[in-house]
Write a protein that holds these residues in place. Sequence first.
Motif, mmCIF file in Angstrom:
data_model
loop_
_atom_site.group_PDB
_atom_site.id
_atom_site.type_symbol
_atom_site.label_atom_id
_atom_site.label_comp_id
_atom_site.label_asym_id
_atom_site.label_seq_id
_atom_site.Cartn_x
_atom_site.Cartn_y
_atom_site.Cartn_z
ATOM 1 N N GLN A 178 -19.529 30.857 -17.526
ATOM 2 C CA GLN A 178 -18.381 31.486 -16.861
ATOM 3 C C GLN A 178 -18.014 30.611 -15.671
ATOM 4 O O GLN A 178 -18.871 30.300 -14.841
ATOM 5 C CB GLN A 178 -18.752 32.892 -16.390
ATOM 6 N N PRO A 179 -16.777 30.162 -15.573
ATOM 7 C CA PRO A 179 -16.423 29.209 -14.512
ATOM 8 C C PRO A 179 -16.498 29.829 -13.127
ATOM 9 O O PRO A 179 -16.382 31.048 -12.956
ATOM 10 C CB PRO A 179 -14.984 28.830 -14.855
ATOM 11 N N MET A 180 -16.724 28.975 -12.134
ATOM 12 C CA MET A 180 -16.698 29.448 -10.753
ATOM 13 C C MET A 180 -15.294 29.951 -10.434
ATOM 14 O O MET A 180 -14.299 29.425 -10.941
ATOM 15 C CB MET A 180 -17.116 28.350 -9.793
ATOM 16 N N ARG A 181 -15.224 30.990 -9.607
ATOM 17 C CA ARG A 181 -13.942 31.626 -9.332
ATOM 18 C C ARG A 181 -13.485 31.427 -7.888
ATOM 19 O O ARG A 181 -12.334 31.666 -7.542
ATOM 20 C CB ARG A 181 -14.042 33.125 -9.651
ATOM 21 N N LEU A 182 -14.401 30.994 -7.029
ATOM 22 C CA LEU A 182 -14.078 30.748 -5.629
ATOM 23 C C LEU A 182 -14.702 29.434 -5.180
ATOM 24 O O LEU A 182 -15.718 28.995 -5.728
ATOM 25 C CB LEU A 182 -14.616 31.874 -4.734
ATOM 26 N N ALA B 265 -3.715 34.245 -6.749
ATOM 27 C CA ALA B 265 -3.297 33.209 -7.680
ATOM 28 C C ALA B 265 -4.232 32.014 -7.539
ATOM 29 O O ALA B 265 -4.889 31.846 -6.498
ATOM 30 C CB ALA B 265 -1.861 32.785 -7.363
ATOM 31 N N PRO B 266 -4.338 31.159 -8.548
ATOM 32 C CA PRO B 266 -5.133 29.941 -8.403
ATOM 33 C C PRO B 266 -4.687 29.156 -7.171
ATOM 34 O O PRO B 266 -3.492 28.953 -6.946
ATOM 35 C CB PRO B 266 -4.837 29.176 -9.699
ATOM 36 N N GLY B 267 -5.639 28.752 -6.354
ATOM 37 C CA GLY B 267 -5.323 28.069 -5.104
ATOM 38 C C GLY B 267 -5.094 29.017 -3.945
ATOM 39 O O GLY B 267 -4.948 28.581 -2.793
ATOM 40 N N GLY B 268 -5.053 30.326 -4.215
ATOM 41 C CA GLY B 268 -4.869 31.317 -3.165
ATOM 42 C C GLY B 268 -6.091 31.402 -2.263
ATOM 43 O O GLY B 268 -7.213 31.114 -2.674
ATOM 44 N N ARG B 269 -5.880 31.816 -1.031
ATOM 45 C CA ARG B 269 -6.956 31.850 -0.035
ATOM 46 C C ARG B 269 -7.414 33.283 0.253
ATOM 47 O O ARG B 269 -6.597 34.205 0.339
ATOM 48 C CB ARG B 269 -6.480 31.216 1.271
ATOM 49 N N ALA C 226 -20.629 33.279 -2.277
ATOM 50 C CA ALA C 226 -21.649 32.423 -2.897
ATOM 51 C C ALA C 226 -21.794 32.726 -4.382
ATOM 52 O O ALA C 226 -21.934 31.822 -5.215
ATOM 53 C CB ALA C 226 -22.984 32.610 -2.188
ATOM 54 N N GLN C 227 -21.761 34.008 -4.721
ATOM 55 C CA GLN C 227 -21.923 34.456 -6.102
ATOM 56 C C GLN C 227 -20.843 33.888 -7.014
ATOM 57 O O GLN C 227 -21.098 33.527 -8.165
ATOM 58 C CB GLN C 227 -21.874 35.986 -6.111
ATOM 59 N N HIS C 228 -19.624 33.813 -6.490
ATOM 60 C CA HIS C 228 -18.498 33.374 -7.302
ATOM 61 C C HIS C 228 -18.150 31.898 -7.080
ATOM 62 O O HIS C 228 -17.133 31.425 -7.579
ATOM 63 C CB HIS C 228 -17.284 34.256 -7.033
ATOM 64 N N SER C 229 -19.004 31.198 -6.337
ATOM 65 C CA SER C 229 -18.772 29.774 -6.090
ATOM 66 C C SER C 229 -19.662 28.901 -6.967
ATOM 67 O O SER C 229 -19.953 27.754 -6.619
ATOM 68 C CB SER C 229 -19.017 29.452 -4.609
ATOM 69 N N LYS C 230 -20.137 29.447 -8.060
ATOM 70 C CA LYS C 230 -20.961 28.664 -8.986
ATOM 71 C C LYS C 230 -20.694 29.133 -10.413
ATOM 72 O O LYS C 230 -20.272 30.273 -10.640
ATOM 73 C CB LYS C 230 -22.448 28.830 -8.652
ATOM 74 N N GLU C 231 -20.950 28.250 -11.355
ATOM 75 C CA GLU C 231 -20.811 28.616 -12.755
ATOM 76 C C GLU C 231 -21.973 29.529 -13.152
ATOM 77 O O GLU C 231 -23.095 29.351 -12.692
ATOM 78 C CB GLU C 231 -20.800 27.368 -13.644
ATOM 79 N N LEU D 187 -15.543 34.462 10.686
ATOM 80 C CA LEU D 187 -14.457 34.296 9.715
ATOM 81 C C LEU D 187 -14.949 33.407 8.587
ATOM 82 O O LEU D 187 -15.436 32.302 8.827
ATOM 83 C CB LEU D 187 -13.245 33.648 10.394
ATOM 84 N N ARG D 188 -14.837 33.905 7.368
ATOM 85 C CA ARG D 188 -15.172 33.100 6.177
ATOM 86 C C ARG D 188 -13.909 32.942 5.338
ATOM 87 O O ARG D 188 -13.194 33.922 5.096
ATOM 88 C CB ARG D 188 -16.276 33.764 5.362
ATOM 89 N N ILE D 189 -13.670 31.718 4.916
ATOM 90 C CA ILE D 189 -12.484 31.391 4.123
ATOM 91 C C ILE D 189 -12.921 30.775 2.799
ATOM 92 O O ILE D 189 -13.797 29.902 2.775
ATOM 93 C CB ILE D 189 -11.549 30.427 4.873
ATOM 94 N N ALA D 190 -12.317 31.249 1.717
ATOM 95 C CA ALA D 190 -12.595 30.707 0.383
ATOM 96 C C ALA D 190 -11.286 30.551 -0.370
ATOM 97 O O ALA D 190 -10.275 31.167 -0.022
ATOM 98 C CB ALA D 190 -13.547 31.622 -0.380
ATOM 99 N N GLU D 191 -11.306 29.731 -1.391
ATOM 100 C CA GLU D 191 -10.114 29.469 -2.193
ATOM 101 C C GLU D 191 -10.358 29.862 -3.643
ATOM 102 O O GLU D 191 -11.420 29.580 -4.210
ATOM 103 C CB GLU D 191 -9.768 27.983 -2.108
ATOM 104 N N ARG D 192 -9.378 30.533 -4.229
ATOM 105 C CA ARG D 192 -9.457 30.913 -5.644
ATOM 106 C C ARG D 192 -9.298 29.638 -6.475
ATOM 107 O O ARG D 192 -8.346 28.896 -6.310
ATOM 108 C CB ARG D 192 -8.344 31.904 -5.972
ATOM 109 N N THR D 193 -10.245 29.406 -7.356
ATOM 110 C CA THR D 193 -10.203 28.197 -8.174
ATOM 111 C C THR D 193 -9.229 28.363 -9.326
ATOM 112 O O THR D 193 -8.802 29.479 -9.657
ATOM 113 C CB THR D 193 -11.595 27.868 -8.713
ATOM 114 N N GLU D 194 -8.893 27.251 -9.941
ATOM 115 C CA GLU D 194 -8.019 27.286 -11.118
ATOM 116 C C GLU D 194 -8.695 28.052 -12.238
ATOM 117 O O GLU D 194 -9.897 27.920 -12.456
ATOM 118 C CB GLU D 194 -7.716 25.860 -11.587
#
Length: 309
Positions: free
Chosen positions: A271-275, A231-235, A254-259, A299-306
């Motif tokens: 296409q909006p960034m997703r992480l 979900a948006p905001g999910g980790r 990295a791939q999904h952390s940019k537009e 350990l790598r942690i990322a957050e699902r963007t809105e």
Amino acid sequence: MSAAEPAVFGHTTVLLDEAVDGLVHDADGHYVDATFGRGGHSRAILARLSAAGRLTAFDKDPDAIAAAGELRDARFSIRHQGFRHLGELPPGSAAGVLMDLGISSPQIDNPARGFSFRFDGPLDMRMDTTRGESVAQWLATAGVQQIAEVIRDYGEERFAGPIAKAIAARRQERGPLSTTAELAELVAGTVKTREPGQNPATRTFQAFRIFINAELEELQQALTASLSVLAPGGRLAVISFHSLEDRIVKTFIAQHSKEVYDRRAPFAAPQPMRLRALERIKPGAAEVAANPRARSAILRIAERTEVRA
């Protein structure tokens, strides 16, 4: 221990507090432990959840499924599946997904599983012993070039060619390899130099395990599925133990952390960034001293963007 008693193989969960701290942000949420193992992370997650929270776990190892039967908690359920099936969960249903990659201590320490060159046992290495081909079965028919490619690509072994030729020669002269001791001895006789403190067979055993379980392919599939399930905001929290895994995770985040712009349609909205990458954590000196198997963990942690309309 009597002959009637089953062997018990312990497991120390790596980066336990760091992973759960980074993952759990909503006590009422639905979380996913994509690699249950012996349940160290699952138990810690459940301890953070409210009565409304839920945890779904995945594991393809029958021994892990049996261990999960001891976790009697109405908020918990487990699927006897690899985490490539993560995408079968409802879209946007998870507040967090945890993946603890690689192999667990009980798998390594049980000679019957065939994962380790430290014990003699059948040359198996399957995570799910109920299906698929063992390493011994694959090596009985695989060609020299395929064996060499697997050892080189998944083990990053510079002596891949000579090892593959030695396996084929042994097969022709005395029959296929069938035990871990036979493979370890053959590799030791072929690899003449190795880094201090590393067994000559380390990279070959790693390569065959990763290949026979399609571990890297499954990781790619699970990471892609996580984008749908979170979900948006999910980790998303991923613990890797060697460079091949970590490279995939790092690249994915990295791939999904940019537009992303479509060069074929320069005036179209990107296409909006997703992480959003949050943290990269390694075990501290105290954890490594207490559990040497933790030394290579990341350990790598990322957050699902809105999700934008």
